[in-house]
Design an enzyme around this catalytic site. Structure first.
Site, short mmCIF file in Angstrom:
data_model
loop_
_atom_site.label_atom_id
_atom_site.label_comp_id
_atom_site.label_asym_id
_atom_site.label_seq_id
_atom_site.Cartn_x
_atom_site.Cartn_y
_atom_site.Cartn_z
N ASN A 11 50.42 58.81 74.06
CA ASN A 11 50.34 57.60 73.23
C ASN A 11 51.36 57.66 72.08
O ASN A 11 51.22 56.97 71.09
CB ASN A 11 48.91 57.44 72.70
CG ASN A 11 48.64 56.05 72.17
OD1 ASN A 11 49.23 55.07 72.62
ND2 ASN A 11 47.74 55.95 71.19
N SER A 25 56.39 46.32 78.27
CA SER A 25 57.39 46.44 79.33
C SER A 25 57.65 45.10 80.02
O SER A 25 58.75 44.87 80.50
CB SER A 25 57.03 47.54 80.33
OG SER A 25 55.67 47.75 80.42
N ASP A 35 52.22 42.02 71.46
CA ASP A 35 50.86 42.56 71.30
C ASP A 35 49.81 41.56 70.84
O ASP A 35 48.69 41.58 71.33
CB ASP A 35 50.90 43.75 70.33
CG ASP A 35 49.68 44.65 70.43
OD1 ASP A 35 49.28 45.00 71.56
OD2 ASP A 35 49.11 45.00 69.39
N GLY A 60 46.81 52.60 65.22
CA GLY A 60 45.77 51.71 65.73
C GLY A 60 44.50 51.76 64.90
O GLY A 60 43.67 50.84 64.95
N TYR A 99 46.55 57.55 62.61
CA TYR A 99 47.09 56.87 63.80
C TYR A 99 47.10 55.35 63.58
O TYR A 99 46.10 54.75 63.18
CB TYR A 99 46.28 57.23 65.05
CG TYR A 99 46.68 56.35 66.20
CD1 TYR A 99 47.96 56.45 66.76
CD2 TYR A 99 45.84 55.34 66.67
CE1 TYR A 99 48.37 55.59 67.76
CE2 TYR A 99 46.24 54.49 67.68
CZ TYR A 99 47.51 54.61 68.21
OH TYR A 99 47.93 53.74 69.19
N MET A 102 48.36 49.76 76.83
CA MET A 102 49.07 50.65 77.74
C MET A 102 49.08 50.13 79.18
O MET A 102 49.13 50.90 80.13
CB MET A 102 48.43 52.05 77.73
CG MET A 102 49.45 53.17 77.76
SD MET A 102 48.67 54.75 77.63
CE MET A 102 49.34 55.30 76.08
N CYS A 103 49.04 48.84 79.35
CA CYS A 103 49.02 48.28 80.70
C CYS A 103 50.19 47.34 80.95
O CYS A 103 50.16 46.54 81.89
CB CYS A 103 47.70 47.56 80.97
SG CYS A 103 46.31 48.69 81.00
N1 LIG Z 1 53.18 51.95 87.72
C1 LIG Z 1 53.60 51.08 86.80
N2 LIG Z 1 53.47 51.39 85.50
C2 LIG Z 1 53.87 50.49 84.60
C3 LIG Z 1 54.41 49.23 84.98
N3 LIG Z 1 54.69 48.54 83.85
C4 LIG Z 1 54.34 49.33 82.82
N4 LIG Z 1 53.85 50.50 83.26
C5 LIG Z 1 53.36 51.62 82.46
O1 LIG Z 1 52.47 51.12 81.48
C6 LIG Z 1 52.62 51.86 80.29
C7 LIG Z 1 53.18 51.09 79.12
O2 LIG Z 1 52.70 49.94 78.90
P1 LIG Z 1 53.21 49.07 77.66
O3 LIG Z 1 53.97 47.94 78.21
O4 LIG Z 1 53.91 49.88 76.64
O5 LIG Z 1 51.78 48.75 77.12
P2 LIG Z 1 51.21 47.58 76.24
O6 LIG Z 1 50.40 46.71 77.14
O7 LIG Z 1 52.31 46.98 75.47
O8 LIG Z 1 50.19 48.42 75.35
P3 LIG Z 1 49.69 48.46 73.83
O9 LIG Z 1 50.89 48.58 72.94
O10 LIG Z 1 48.87 49.72 73.86
O11 LIG Z 1 48.85 47.27 73.58
C8 LIG Z 1 53.71 52.85 80.50
O12 LIG Z 1 53.13 54.09 80.80
C9 LIG Z 1 54.47 52.27 81.65
O13 LIG Z 1 55.16 53.24 82.37
C10 LIG Z 1 54.55 48.94 86.36
O14 LIG Z 1 55.00 47.89 86.77
N5 LIG Z 1 54.12 49.89 87.22
O1 LIG Z 2 46.70 49.34 68.17
C1 LIG Z 2 47.16 50.32 68.73
O2 LIG Z 2 46.79 51.49 68.56
C2 LIG Z 2 48.27 50.12 69.66
C3 LIG Z 2 48.00 49.06 70.57
O3 LIG Z 2 48.74 48.10 70.68
C4 LIG Z 2 46.77 49.13 71.36
O4 LIG Z 2 46.10 50.17 71.41
O5 LIG Z 2 46.46 48.11 72.00
MN LIG Z 3 47.83 46.49 71.85
#
Ligand SMILES: Nc1nc2c(ncn2[C@@H]2O[C@H](COP(=O)(O)OP(=O)(O)OP(=O)(O)O)[C@@H](O)[C@H]2O)c(=O)[nH]1
Ligand SMILES: O=C([O-])CC(=O)C(=O)O
Ligand SMILES: [Mn+2]
Length: 624
Positions: free
Chosen positions: A385, A277, A290, A223, A221, A272-273
């Protein structure tokens, strides 16, 4: 005893040896000779910066079956073992000298850790091909550049790195003898018939902070394996804190203001927060999603993207909410899809907004709707994921100039945020640098997600969104942040956002509402709109948001929605300060400013409660 270069001459085929010989660096030679002898690969390939060498790696990922072709040209799919779908926190350890204690962090005695990982990795590449790759973090030829060498027996890992990082072979040739590079040694270990790592009980990610080397074994994986991503991040945080700059888990984006004004923002949200997006929001421009380095150049905070690609979460990407990513994922640019459902050569994922086939292949192997795993849990079409890997250059909204500028871009605002169901309003601005760093950054909490193995949805302390990656004492980390701001002639404004407020199981905001928060923050950086002072910082006025909602999203924003979203929730805010206080209180070496800021915020909240009660409408504060 032969010197390292002589040993390498014996270990490598002539053509490969010539490539290494070009690099006049005895420290590199010694490292390579030692590890090739130890890992015992049956074949070694050295990647220069040439397109042919990159092509070779791409082809080997297919040849060895770690990736498979999809119908669309240049698209491939990769699978990780069903139980290897996220970062493994439990088996990721910082190797530290005896006596060093780092609160919250998973540490291990260095000697013991090195002994264990060497034992696991001895001869682990027998019968396999080792790829030696060179990359740099940050732009080339810049004060931000950090070179790194990756050893891996996974062509998928090497391929991913070619999509995500700037090539570094020429940089190594140019540098000559220096120890100033990061080192990564990875082996996927024995593979099963699906070409996924088999010996997960021996999965280890050990970070040697002394030697700036990370070892990763029996996992695929990203990460856990892509050296330059989260593995390097531990090492660069250590460097940053030593040298007085910031290495952060942040996106970097341009928000377009009135009259062509360009304002750059960083955003630190946990995995994932919403980093990707947010940075991909239509109307604005992405620089990175990131990892960011920020340095003080001429008294200004300037930031670069560490990477040149995206390893992004694919779940929920649909045409309506993410039109830009959607289009890229359906175009013939080079993409690795991981852990998605594939049927007839096409990738599918949860929440893509179109019907998904009832069978196919996914991260569990052959899949059909209703299939259960060993634990009796129903397996969804794709893993939560599941990700896509693609170069930023594929995106029409890329701010190319900002990505390539060796001096980075000036940061106008820094945003902190996480998954908070009930406490913080959707957006607010700090009173000043220290207030923001302490009450927003260092006080961040967020519900856990599928980006790490373990339970989801548990509220967890996650200062600056880096707790999983922190490699120094939290007190030193926060002190460095505070000092970094004090030394700037002009500090970026600090903001906190919360996209995840819930009431009765319903989100209080839609996914695109963040577009409005961004525009508001942009205006605030330039003092173009007023704001309402609250005990926890400045929040937007209703009228300004109403205008922006109309302008940006063509939406009517009601007073009821505003009040529900932006009311000041005193009991929750006080409870949170209590939690944060209790976390920091027992630790020594925490800067005293932290307790002062928390105390002051608490006092403001208590006073406001005496005057207005537990839940305060922003309209009430506006009048006062
Ligand atoms: N409810 C809700 N969910 C959201 C919103 N923005 C993003 N998400 C959810 O957050 C998750 C994705 O977040 P990403 O933007 O891919 O995450 P990231 O922070 O880039 O994460 P890493 O790559 O893991 O570091 C998805 O499941 C989206 O649907 C929002 O405004 N509202
Ligand atoms: O590193 C990974 O697995 C993907 C990522 O951006 C995180 O988890 O924050
Ligand atoms: Mn990340």
């Amino acid at each position: 005893m032969k010197n390292a270069l002589e040993r390498l001459e014996n270990l490598l085929e002539k053509e490969q040896f010539e490539k290494i010989k070009e690099i006049d660096n005895p420290y590199l030679h010694e490292f390579l000779a030692e590890w090739i002898e130890w890992l015992q690969p049956s074949k070694v390939f050295v990647c220069t910066d040439s397109p042919e060498d990159e092509e070779y790696v791409r082809w080997k990922a297919l040849y060895y079956g770690e990736e498979k072709m999809l119908e669309m040209p240049r698209h491939t799919v990769h699978y990780d073992n069903y139980y290897d779908q996220a970062r493994d926190k439990a088996n990721t350890k910082l190797l530290v000298p005896k006596g060093v204690t780092l609160p919250f962090l998973n540490t291990m005695d260095r000697e013991e850790g090195l002994r264990e990982i060497r034992e696991i990795m001895k001869g682990i590449m027998r019968g396999k091909e080792l790829f030696i790759c060179f990359f740099v973090l940050g732009p080339k030829n810049s004060v931000f550049t950090i070179p790194a060498v990756q050893l891996t027996d996974s062509a998928y890992v090497a391929h991913s790195e070619f999509l995500l990082y700037r090539k570094g072979y020429e940089e190594f040739v140019r540098m000559g003898p220096t120890r100033n590079f990061l080192k990564f040694v990875h082996s996927a270990g024995e593979l099963d018939e699906r070409k996924t790592s088999k010996n997960l009980d021996k999965r280890r990610i050990y970070i040697d902070l002394v030697d700036e080397t990370v070892y990763s074994a029996n996992t695929q994986y990203g990460g856990n394996t892509i050296g330059l991503k989260k593995l390097a991040f531990r090492l660069t945080i250590q460097r940053a804190v030593r040298e007085g700059w910031l290495s952060e888990h942040m996106f970097l984006m341009r928000v377009n203001g009135p009259n062509g004004r360009k304002t750059y923002f960083t955003g630190a949200y946990p995995s994932m927060c919403g980093k990707t997006s947010t940075a991909m929001i239509p109307w604005e421009n992405i620089v990175g999603d990131d990892l960011v380095f920020i340095k003080n150049l001429d008294g200004k905070a300037r930031a670069v993207n560490v990477e040149i690609g995206v390893f992004g979460i694919i779940e929920g990407i649909n045409e309506k909410d993410d039109p830009i990513i959607w289009k890229v994922l359906h175009s013939p640019v080079e993409i690795i899809f991981s852990n998605v459902l594939v049927k007839d050569g096409k990738p599918y994922w949860n929440g893509m907004g179109i019907p998904i086939p009832d069978e196919g292949e996914n991260h569990s192997g052959k899949w059909w709707r209703g299939k259960k795993d060993k634990e009796g849990k129903e397996i969804p079409p794709s893993h939560k994921n599941a990700r896509f890997t693609v170069r930023l250059e594929a995106f029409p909204n890329l701010d190319k100039e900002a990505l390539e500028n060796p001096c980075g871009v000036e940061v106008g605002g820094m945003i902190f945020g996480g998954r908070d169901p009930d406490t913080w309003p959707p957006v607010r601005e700090a009173f000043n640098w220290q207030h923001g760093v302490i009450t927003m950054g260092a006080s961040l909490e967020s519900e856990t997600t599928a980006a790490t193995l373990g339970k989801e949805g548990v509220r967890a302390f996650n200062p600056m969104s880096i707790l999983d990656f922190l490699s120094v004492h939290i007190g030193d980390y926060i002190r460095n942040y505070l000092e970094f701001g004090r030394k700037l002639k002009k500090t970026p404004k600090i903001f906190a956002v919360n996209y995840f407020l819930r009431e009765n199981g319903q989100w209080l905001n839609e996914k695109l509402d963040k577009a409005v928060w961004l525009k508001w923050m942009e205006l605030r950086v330039h003092d173009d709109v007023g704001a309402i002072e609250t005990p926890i910082g400045y929040i937007p006025k209703y009228e300004d948001l109403k205008t922006l909602f109309k302008q940006v999203l063509n939406k009517e924003y009601t007073k009821e929605d505003y009040e529900k979203q932006f009311k000041i929730r005193i009991p929750e805010l006080l409870a949170k300060i209590d939690r944060i206080w209790k976390i920091y209180e027992p630790i020594d070496n925490i800067p005293e400013e932290l307790f002062k800021e928390l105390e002051a915020e608490k006092e403001r909240l208590v006073k406001a409660r005496e005057k207005y009660g537990d839940y305060i409408s922003p309209f009430t504060l506006l009048k006062s």
